[in-house]
Scaffold this active site. Sequence first.
Site, PDB file in Angstrom:
ATOM      1  N   GLU A   1       0.836  -1.208   0.000  1.00 49.66           N
ATOM      2  CA  GLU A   1       0.000   0.000   0.000  1.00 49.66           C
ATOM      3  C   GLU A   1       0.866   1.251   0.000  1.00 49.66           C
ATOM      4  O   GLU A   1       1.761   1.388   0.845  1.00 49.66           O
ATOM      5  CB  GLU A   1      -0.900   0.022   1.237  1.00 49.66           C
ATOM      6  CG  GLU A   1      -1.858  -1.140   1.341  1.00 49.66           C
ATOM      7  CD  GLU A   1      -2.616  -1.151   2.661  1.00 49.66           C
ATOM      8  OE1 GLU A   1      -3.607  -1.887   2.762  1.00 49.66           O
ATOM      9  OE2 GLU A   1      -2.222  -0.414   3.604  1.00 49.66           O
ATOM     10  N   CYS A   2       0.598   2.169  -0.900  1.00 47.26           N
ATOM     11  CA  CYS A   2       1.204   3.493  -0.916  1.00 47.26           C
ATOM     12  C   CYS A   2       2.732   3.413  -0.795  1.00 47.26           C
ATOM     13  O   CYS A   2       3.399   2.982  -1.713  1.00 47.26           O
ATOM     14  CB  CYS A   2       0.591   4.364   0.171  1.00 47.26           C
ATOM     15  SG  CYS A   2       0.751   6.140  -0.168  1.00 47.26           S
ATOM     16  N   GLY A   3       3.315   3.813   0.332  1.00 42.79           N
ATOM     17  CA  GLY A   3       4.763   3.755   0.476  1.00 42.79           C
ATOM     18  C   GLY A   3       5.320   2.360   0.288  1.00 42.79           C
ATOM     19  O   GLY A   3       6.438   2.192  -0.232  1.00 42.79           O
TER      20      GLY A   3
END
Length: 439
Positions: free
Chosen positions: A324-326
């Site tokens: 997720e994301c980072g």
Amino acid sequence: MKPRSCPALMLAAPASGQGKTTVTAALARYHRNAGRRVRVFKAGPDFLDPMVHSRASGHAVDTLDLWMTGEADIRQRLYQAAGECDLILIEGVMGLYDGKPSCGDIAALLGIPVLLLLNAAAMAQTFGALASGLARFRSDVPFAGVFANQVSGERHVSLLTEQLPEDLPLLGYLPKRESIVLPSRHLGIVQAQEIDDLELRLEAAAKELVWTHDGLPAPVAFTNGVRPQAEADGVVPHLSGKTIAVARDDAFAFIYPANLALLEAMGAQLVFFSPVAGEGLPEADAVYLPGGYPELHLQALAENDRLRSDLQAHVAADKPLLAECGGMLYLFEELADKGGESARMAGLLPGKAKLESRLAGLGPQQVDLPEGRLRGHTFHHSSLDTPLQPLTRATSPIGRSSCEAVYRQGPITASYVHLYFPSNPQAVAALLGGTESAG
């Protein structure tokens, strides 16, 4: 099921930047120091504020959001907390009536009185007019009183209360002190573990706080929420016997406590590892790479050849990896920070990522995957340059243009969306290699 009663307050303000996080943390530590068991919740998607509140209260902080987590989830968590603590504090999000749904909607639905927080630094008698207007705006939102932040002294307090309506008493105030300010960066406050003197700041805030109310607010009756039908029927695929490796350090720290609790409730054994510390991947059936700040740890991540090799082997063995994301940014070939400095990442997905000077994605997101529909949110300042074609795109329930791509390559599922696992336990179990249970 019989309701449970517990004193509770929703700390809300007319806008962001009023000091909600500082005041909520100060109140939590103030009452904790008085020997009370305090549970703090955060309205709206957030990872940073809850880290501070967890340290202030001594308990994990869950998210309450009428769309993302849902009413039943909110009721269940508050009901459980009411049976375990002496005071419930909920930090609002943005302004009291901002958003659809807003934190005002939560207060109205559950009957939780609002403690209206106002930054009084450049205000005198208008404090009362502003408080009165917000309190009268909706008749269905209950109010306990008002709290003044950034107060300069006793004379200032006297001016602030001059025009306050009798039914909106000043329940407390916090003086203006540099020693209690929480440092910030582009996504909000700095992560709790990065503030070396956080304990000193929390104790200073609790000591400086003036609580004019005699004791605790009135109890609120909380009823339990109805569990999702899939859970009630006992047909959620479970994770019994599965080991899930979860990245957790200063670069990968954006994790909802409810996500980890759900994985464990479904039978998973969680093992944590630190990419920044140079650790490799523990023996695991699945990997969860949450969001965070990988751009602040480029060199450490680039030098972790062991983890890069371990993740490649994990994917080659066709084992699930959810990023997720980072966590997703780390999977690409290269990541550049705001200053243009770039470094090699894991190289499991083709392309590059870079931090931008402006916000690139924000808002609630709904994702329809082959495994099922999940809810979550997005908040990022980075962009991607990749030849990958999305498996699907998330949709925004409020019509925003941020419809994040979801990528799938082999056993990898990656997206900017921070998923709220309890929104669909069955889908999460399937994503992480779970099997179906007969109950």
